[in-house]
Design an enzyme around this catalytic site. Structure first.
Site, PDB file in Angstrom:
ATOM      1  CE  LYS A  13       0.801   2.622  11.654  1.00  0.00           C
ATOM      2  NZ  LYS A  13       1.871   1.989  10.866  1.00  0.00           N
ATOM      3  NE  ARG A  88       5.297   4.756  15.382  1.00  0.00           N
ATOM      4  CZ  ARG A  88       4.693   5.247  14.296  1.00  0.00           C
ATOM      5  NH1 ARG A  88       3.753   6.154  14.404  1.00  0.00           N
ATOM      6  NH2 ARG A  88       5.029   4.808  13.112  1.00  0.00           N
ATOM      7  NE  ARG A 127       5.305   4.973   3.295  1.00  0.00           N
ATOM      8  CZ  ARG A 127       5.041   4.781   4.587  1.00  0.00           C
ATOM      9  NH1 ARG A 127       3.790   4.669   5.010  1.00  0.00           N
ATOM     10  NH2 ARG A 127       6.018   4.680   5.454  1.00  0.00           N
ATOM     11  NE  ARG A 160       7.158   8.630   5.665  1.00  0.00           N
ATOM     12  CZ  ARG A 160       6.392   7.995   6.555  1.00  0.00           C
ATOM     13  NH1 ARG A 160       5.090   7.859   6.326  1.00  0.00           N
ATOM     14  NH2 ARG A 160       6.910   7.499   7.656  1.00  0.00           N
ATOM     15  NE  ARG A 171       9.801   4.322   9.653  1.00  0.00           N
ATOM     16  CZ  ARG A 171       9.187   4.509   8.488  1.00  0.00           C
ATOM     17  NH1 ARG A 171       9.893   4.532   7.370  1.00  0.00           N
ATOM     18  NH2 ARG A 171       7.896   4.665   8.432  1.00  0.00           N
TER      19      ARG A 171
HETATM   20  P1  ADP Z   1       4.516   4.960   9.381  1.00  0.00           P
HETATM   21  O1  ADP Z   1       3.400   5.468   8.493  1.00  0.00           O
HETATM   22  O2  ADP Z   1       5.589   4.340   8.592  1.00  0.00           O
HETATM   23  O3  ADP Z   1       4.018   4.077  10.466  1.00  0.00           O
HETATM   24  P2  ADP Z   1       4.453   7.516  10.674  1.00  0.00           P
HETATM   25  O4  ADP Z   1       4.169   8.509   9.627  1.00  0.00           O
HETATM   26  O5  ADP Z   1       3.330   7.064  11.534  1.00  0.00           O
HETATM   27  O6  ADP Z   1       5.170   6.253  10.007  1.00  0.00           O
HETATM   28  O7  ADP Z   1       5.622   8.024  11.610  1.00  0.00           O
HETATM   29  C1  ADP Z   1       6.831   8.519  11.091  1.00  0.00           C
HETATM   30  C2  ADP Z   1       7.780   8.824  12.240  1.00  0.00           C
HETATM   31  O8  ADP Z   1       7.194   9.834  13.089  1.00  0.00           O
HETATM   32  C3  ADP Z   1       8.069   7.661  13.175  1.00  0.00           C
HETATM   33  O9  ADP Z   1       9.121   6.819  12.689  1.00  0.00           O
HETATM   34  C4  ADP Z   1       8.467   8.411  14.448  1.00  0.00           C
HETATM   35  O10 ADP Z   1       9.783   8.922  14.352  1.00  0.00           O
HETATM   36  C5  ADP Z   1       7.514   9.594  14.444  1.00  0.00           C
HETATM   37  N1  ADP Z   1       6.261   9.273  15.174  1.00  0.00           N
HETATM   38  C6  ADP Z   1       5.007   9.217  14.658  1.00  0.00           C
HETATM   39  N2  ADP Z   1       4.105   8.897  15.606  1.00  0.00           N
HETATM   40  C7  ADP Z   1       4.813   8.739  16.761  1.00  0.00           C
HETATM   41  C8  ADP Z   1       4.473   8.386  18.088  1.00  0.00           C
HETATM   42  N3  ADP Z   1       3.192   8.100  18.454  1.00  0.00           N
HETATM   43  N4  ADP Z   1       5.467   8.322  19.011  1.00  0.00           N
HETATM   44  C9  ADP Z   1       6.737   8.613  18.682  1.00  0.00           C
HETATM   45  N5  ADP Z   1       7.142   8.921  17.454  1.00  0.00           N
HETATM   46  C10 ADP Z   1       6.189   9.002  16.482  1.00  0.00           C
HETATM   47  P1  ADP Z   2       1.342   2.920   7.306  1.00  0.00           P
HETATM   48  O1  ADP Z   2       0.444   4.103   7.516  1.00  0.00           O
HETATM   49  O2  ADP Z   2       0.992   1.759   8.172  1.00  0.00           O
HETATM   50  O3  ADP Z   2       2.788   3.276   7.376  1.00  0.00           O
HETATM   51  P2  ADP Z   2       0.540   3.107   4.484  1.00  0.00           P
HETATM   52  O4  ADP Z   2      -0.938   3.168   4.557  1.00  0.00           O
HETATM   53  O5  ADP Z   2       1.277   4.355   4.183  1.00  0.00           O
HETATM   54  O6  ADP Z   2       1.119   2.392   5.816  1.00  0.00           O
HETATM   55  O7  ADP Z   2       0.936   1.987   3.411  1.00  0.00           O
HETATM   56  C1  ADP Z   2       2.313   1.684   3.127  1.00  0.00           C
HETATM   57  C2  ADP Z   2       2.474   1.441   1.618  1.00  0.00           C
HETATM   58  O8  ADP Z   2       1.833   0.206   1.276  1.00  0.00           O
HETATM   59  C3  ADP Z   2       1.832   2.508   0.726  1.00  0.00           C
HETATM   60  O9  ADP Z   2       2.606   2.657  -0.426  1.00  0.00           O
HETATM   61  C4  ADP Z   2       0.446   1.931   0.399  1.00  0.00           C
HETATM   62  O10 ADP Z   2      -0.046   2.407  -0.845  1.00  0.00           O
HETATM   63  C5  ADP Z   2       0.758   0.431   0.368  1.00  0.00           C
HETATM   64  N1  ADP Z   2      -0.352  -0.406   0.854  1.00  0.00           N
HETATM   65  C6  ADP Z   2      -1.235  -0.134   1.854  1.00  0.00           C
HETATM   66  N2  ADP Z   2      -2.092  -1.156   2.038  1.00  0.00           N
HETATM   67  C7  ADP Z   2      -1.746  -2.113   1.131  1.00  0.00           C
HETATM   68  C8  ADP Z   2      -2.256  -3.415   0.797  1.00  0.00           C
HETATM   69  N3  ADP Z   2      -3.307  -3.937   1.473  1.00  0.00           N
HETATM   70  N4  ADP Z   2      -1.644  -4.108  -0.192  1.00  0.00           N
HETATM   71  C9  ADP Z   2      -0.572  -3.584  -0.853  1.00  0.00           C
HETATM   72  N5  ADP Z   2      -0.042  -2.372  -0.597  1.00  0.00           N
HETATM   73  C10 ADP Z   2      -0.602  -1.638   0.379  1.00  0.00           C
END
Ligand code: ADP
Ligand code: ADP
Ligand code: ZN
Length: 226
Positions: A13, A88, A127, A160, A171
């Site tokens: 995302k 979420r 990541r 992270r 998660r």
């Molecule tokens: P990811 O990139 O793996 O989807 P995020 O960076 O979006 O993770 O979120 C990391 C953490 O921050 C989540 O596991 C949650 O604890 C918190 N968080 C982020 N966005 C929300 C939300 N909209 N509602 C509740 N918790 C959130």
């Molecule tokens: P989210 O915001 O949904 O948690 P990220 O954008 O941080 O996800 O991506 C999660 C991990 O996967 C990062 O290390 C990123 O570089 C990698 N990644 C993202 N998109 C792709 C893809 N299409 N193919 C392979 N790896 C990816």
């Protein structure tokens, strides 16, 4: 243009949202990034959010909604924004709808980046993020030019804390229970667009461009298939 990015943790995302934000010139709003910045700066909000995030649980809706509504009320959000990691839960989606209705607005698209759980585990373990500028890399799919160092600012990359295997499992469980129902929610509203997130990053971006129905500038992110 107002866009929501949906998808499991690690689906890509953030990677896609950054590119869309730059192509459309709209702010990229990541609730995760905002919480992490608050933790880094030791604010009261950061202190409240930290225990939930460390355990891989969601921060309570009230706290998250207050933060998000405040952010989308700022001037730079007048012409649109892209939400990454919000909503979420169903109550968060309802709160967003209400806030926008009060402004006589609504979301345009919810883009669901679809990636199965098996790929997610691999994505998360590879990541690496820059604690200074927030850039995201992947050990194999998007490695930095110099191992362990951010291309953008030269800082040392880190993993992270919540990307550890045990926390990722929780998660994913939380995602399936609380966030996945949003796919039906936005399907019913008629704004859901699903893309195959297992494709390389530039292919996913091209798919998103196609569903948004507008020519976006393609940035030059190079990637390999995972
Ligand atoms: P990811 O990139 O793996 O989807 P995020 O960076 O979006 O993770 O979120 C990391 C953490 O921050 C989540 O596991 C949650 O604890 C918190 N968080 C982020 N966005 C929300 C939300 N909209 N509602 C509740 N918790 C959130
Ligand atoms: P989210 O915001 O949904 O948690 P990220 O954008 O941080 O996800 O991506 C999660 C991990 O996967 C990062 O290390 C990123 O570089 C990698 N990644 C993202 N998109 C792709 C893809 N299409 N193919 C392979 N790896 C990816
Ligand atoms: Zn950096």
């Amino acid at each position: 243009m107002k866009i929501i990015m949906l998808g499991a943790p690690g689906a890509g995302k953030g990677t896609q949202a950054k590119q869309i934000a730059s192509a459309y010139q709209i702010p990229h709003i990541s609730t995760g990034d905002i919480f992490r910045a608050n933790i880094k700066n030791k604010t009261p909000l950061g202190q409240k959010a930290k225990e939930y995030m460390d355990a891989g649980n969601l921060v309570p809706d009230e706290l998250t909604c207050d933060l998000l509504m405040d952010r989308i009320g700022q001037d730079d959000c007048r012409d649109g924004f892209i939400l990454d990691g919000f909503p979420r839960t169903i109550p968060q989606a309802q709160a967003l709808d209400q806030a926008l209705t009060a402004r006589k607005e609504s979301m345009d698209f919810a883009v669901n980046v679809d990636v199965p759980d098996e790929n997610i585990i691999r994505r998360m373990s590879g990541r690496r993020v820059c604690p200074n500028c927030g850039a995201t890399y992947h050990l194999t799919a998007l490695p930095p030019t110099k191992a362990g160092t951010c291309d953008a600012c030269g800082s040392e990359l880190v993993q992270r804390a919540d990307d550890s295997e045990a926390t990722v499992a929780n998660r994913l469980r939380v995602y399936h229970e609380q966030t996945q129902p949003l796919i039906d929610y936005y399907e019913r509203l008629g704004i859901l667009k699903t893309v195959d997130g297992t494709q390389p990053m530039d292919v996913v971006f091209a798919q998103i461009k196609a569903v948004l129905g507008k020519e976006l500038e393609v940035s030059n992110v190079e990637s390999r298939c995972d």
